[in-house]
Design an enzyme around this catalytic site. Structure first.
Site, PDB file in Angstrom:
ATOM      1  CG  HIS A   1      -1.746   1.182   1.408  1.00  0.00           C
ATOM      2  ND1 HIS A   1      -3.057   1.245   0.980  1.00  0.00           N
ATOM      3  CD2 HIS A   1      -1.480   2.393   1.967  1.00  0.00           C
ATOM      4  CE1 HIS A   1      -3.551   2.432   1.269  1.00  0.00           C
ATOM      5  NE2 HIS A   1      -2.609   3.156   1.876  1.00  0.00           N
ATOM      6  CD  GLU A   2       1.932   3.555   3.740  1.00  0.00           C
ATOM      7  OE1 GLU A   2       2.166   4.624   3.135  1.00  0.00           O
ATOM      8  OE2 GLU A   2       0.969   3.422   4.528  1.00  0.00           O
TER       9      GLU A   2
ATOM     10  CG  ASP B   1      -6.625   0.045   0.139  1.00  0.00           C
ATOM     11  OD1 ASP B   1      -5.520   0.156   0.701  1.00  0.00           O
ATOM     12  OD2 ASP B   1      -7.701   0.358   0.674  1.00  0.00           O
TER      13      ASP B   1
ATOM     14  CG  HIS C   1       0.231   6.075  -0.500  1.00  0.00           C
ATOM     15  ND1 HIS C   1      -0.922   6.609  -1.027  1.00  0.00           N
ATOM     16  CD2 HIS C   1      -0.122   5.530   0.704  1.00  0.00           C
ATOM     17  CE1 HIS C   1      -1.924   6.404  -0.181  1.00  0.00           C
ATOM     18  NE2 HIS C   1      -1.467   5.748   0.869  1.00  0.00           N
TER      19      HIS C   1
ATOM     20  CD  GLU D   1      -4.949   5.807   2.520  1.00  0.00           C
ATOM     21  OE1 GLU D   1      -4.935   4.799   3.236  1.00  0.00           O
ATOM     22  OE2 GLU D   1      -3.910   6.364   2.122  1.00  0.00           O
TER      23      GLU D   1
END
Length: 480
Positions: free
Chosen positions: A129-130, A198, A133, A194
């Protein structure tokens, strides 16, 4: 606070500025709009943030854990698109559950995340997930959306993001001050990010060989645990978990074929190491916990529990019992870096430095440039009083890996009794610079340059000194 954040953001861009940058030509990070932020500029922000983080957070400089975390990150990155720069994974000593991403490929993981995750796929789901980003440039894209704002506002936002990662309360206050009424649109934009992180992160997770269901499982576990908490973990404040987000993660995971995922010994070894070395608690109780887990073979793999048991025994100086466990583990996992490191610690604790050095030199033949092997070998040489050998080993290693603060700290120890004051001061300067302490770095490098007896060495240190002085001048000009 907003103005302080703005100055911090500008300072971040200056930390890695070219050494010949003139004092009146500060990098432009917003005058023409942040859409002009190049990949190179973003990477420079990331490298600067690493130093900022080291100066303001309890970063764990543990070669074994760093190698595990980096290997896990690279496994995920191998399946990612749009990887524009090398990634850095920072492990923060903090029992809270949190992770975050910054410009330039920096991902922070709190040690508490290891404690909350039941398996490697859950940890990997947060990292995926990070990473997304960063690869999707969510921070940069948000800054682009504010390109009509004043340069001060943009700079303030960048600085506030950095502050929020090292000091959440101050960072969020800075965001409120800087953004004013626009903070709600910033939150809405983050929520969109977000869901995208995901969706893409789940694909990374599956393609890298992890269980795609782990993302929804971990989300659900956190949501249930902190449903009625008055102070939820920071991760839930910056990464809200509405029911729709958990449902979507579960639905997307169901699109992949069902299969079994064997437990990861490496993950459990890393978790046991954090519990034994970096978590507050009673060491004797921890030893008894791992002893029970080794016999139950339920939540923990027996060898991971034995490893945790051995580390806790080392902590309370029960070397004989630790030796029995580690020798047994070495018989089954002789090449495992976790076991090698623990055996080295045990040998050095028992003053068996020659045994440690011999084992590490043998391991070096297999892993010639491995940080765990090289750092342990240098440390063992130092403990054996063989400072010259340690200095030569580290000098060669640092030419290839100049960003390793632990290696610089060890080489400073090596040079101290060798009557090479110039080399000692240079090492001290590099440690300070890597932690963002530029005033100390300049002072130490100036002493190093003045003490150098070789003309070529004096010129090299002088050039490095000028680079540090310029960075210090730009930083001081912004702070005063």
């Amino acid at each position: 606070m907003g103005f302080r954040a703005a100055r911090l953001a500008l300072a971040l861009s200056l930390f890695t500025a070219p050494p010949l940058l003139a004092a009146n030509t500060l990098p432009d990070i917003g005058t023409a709009g942040v859409s002009a932020m190049s990949i190179e500029r973003e990477a420079r922000f990331g490298q600067a943030f690493i130093r900022f983080a080291r100066a303001n957070q309890p970063v764990i400089d543990d070669p074994v854990l760093n190698e595990y975390l980096t290997d896990l990150g690279l496994k995920l990155l191998s399946q990612a698109d749009s990887v524009r720069f090398p990634f850095s994974f920072l492990l923060i000593r903090d029992d809270s559950i949190n992770a975050s991403a910054f410009l330039g490929g920096v991902v922070q993981i709190h040690s508490g995340l290891f404690l909350a995750a039941d398996n490697e796929s859950e940890l990997a789901s947060v990292m995926a997930h990070e990473i997304t980003h960063v690869t999707q440039r969510h921070i940069a894209r948000y800054l682009e959306s504010q390109s009509r704002s004043t340069p001060l506002t943009i700079a303030g936002l960048v600085g506030s993001v950095a502050l929020a990662m090292v000091n959440p309360q101050a960072g969020m206050a800075a965001l409120q001050t800087t953004m004013g009424l626009k903070i709600q649109s910033a939150i809405n934009y983050t929520r969109d990010n977000e869901f995208e992180a995901d969706r893409i992160g789940l694909r990374l997770l599956h393609n890298a060989g992890f269980d795609p269901n782990a993302m929804a499982t971990f989300f659900q576990k956190l949501a249930e645990k902190y449903q009625f908490a008055s102070t939820p973990p920071q991760m839930l404040l910056t990464h809200p978990l509405p029911a729709s987000r958990i449902a979507e993660a579960r639905s997307r995971a169901a699109e992949y074929p069902a299969k079994s995922y064997p437990p990861s010994l490496e993950f459990q070894l890393a978790k046991a190491r954090i519990m034994a070395r970096f978590q507050q608690g009673n060491t004797s109780e921890l030893h008894r916990f791992f002893e029970r887990e080794a016999g139950r073979a339920a939540d923990w793999q027996p060898d991971a529990a034995r490893y945790g048991q051995a580390l806790s025994l080392l902590q309370i100086h029960e070397y004989g019992q630790a030796r029995l466990l580690l020798d047994e583990l070495a018989g089954r996992h002789g090449n495992n870096i976790f076991v090698l490191d623990a055996l080295t610690d045990l040998d050095n604790a028992e003053k068996r430095h020659d045994a440690a050095i011999a084992r590490l030199r043998q391991a070096r033949q297999r892993l010639p440039d491995n940080a765990v092997v090289m750092i342990n070998l240098a440390d063992s040489l130092l403990q054996a009083g063989r400072n010259q050998e340690a200095a030569e080993l580290l000098d060669s290693y640092l030419r290839r890996h100049p960003e390793n603060p632990l290696a610089w700290e060890l080489i400073a120890q090596a040079y101290r009794p060798l009557s090479d004051e110039s080399a000692f001061r240079q090492a001290q300067a590099e440690v300070a610079a890597l932690k963002g302490r530029y005033e100390v770095a300049v002072d130490q490098m100036e002493i190093a340059a003045n003490l150098a007896t070789d003309a070529m060495q004096r010129a090299r240190l002088g050039a490095r000194l000028e680079q540090l002085r310029q960075q210090q001048k730009d930083w001081d000009a912004l702070r005063n």
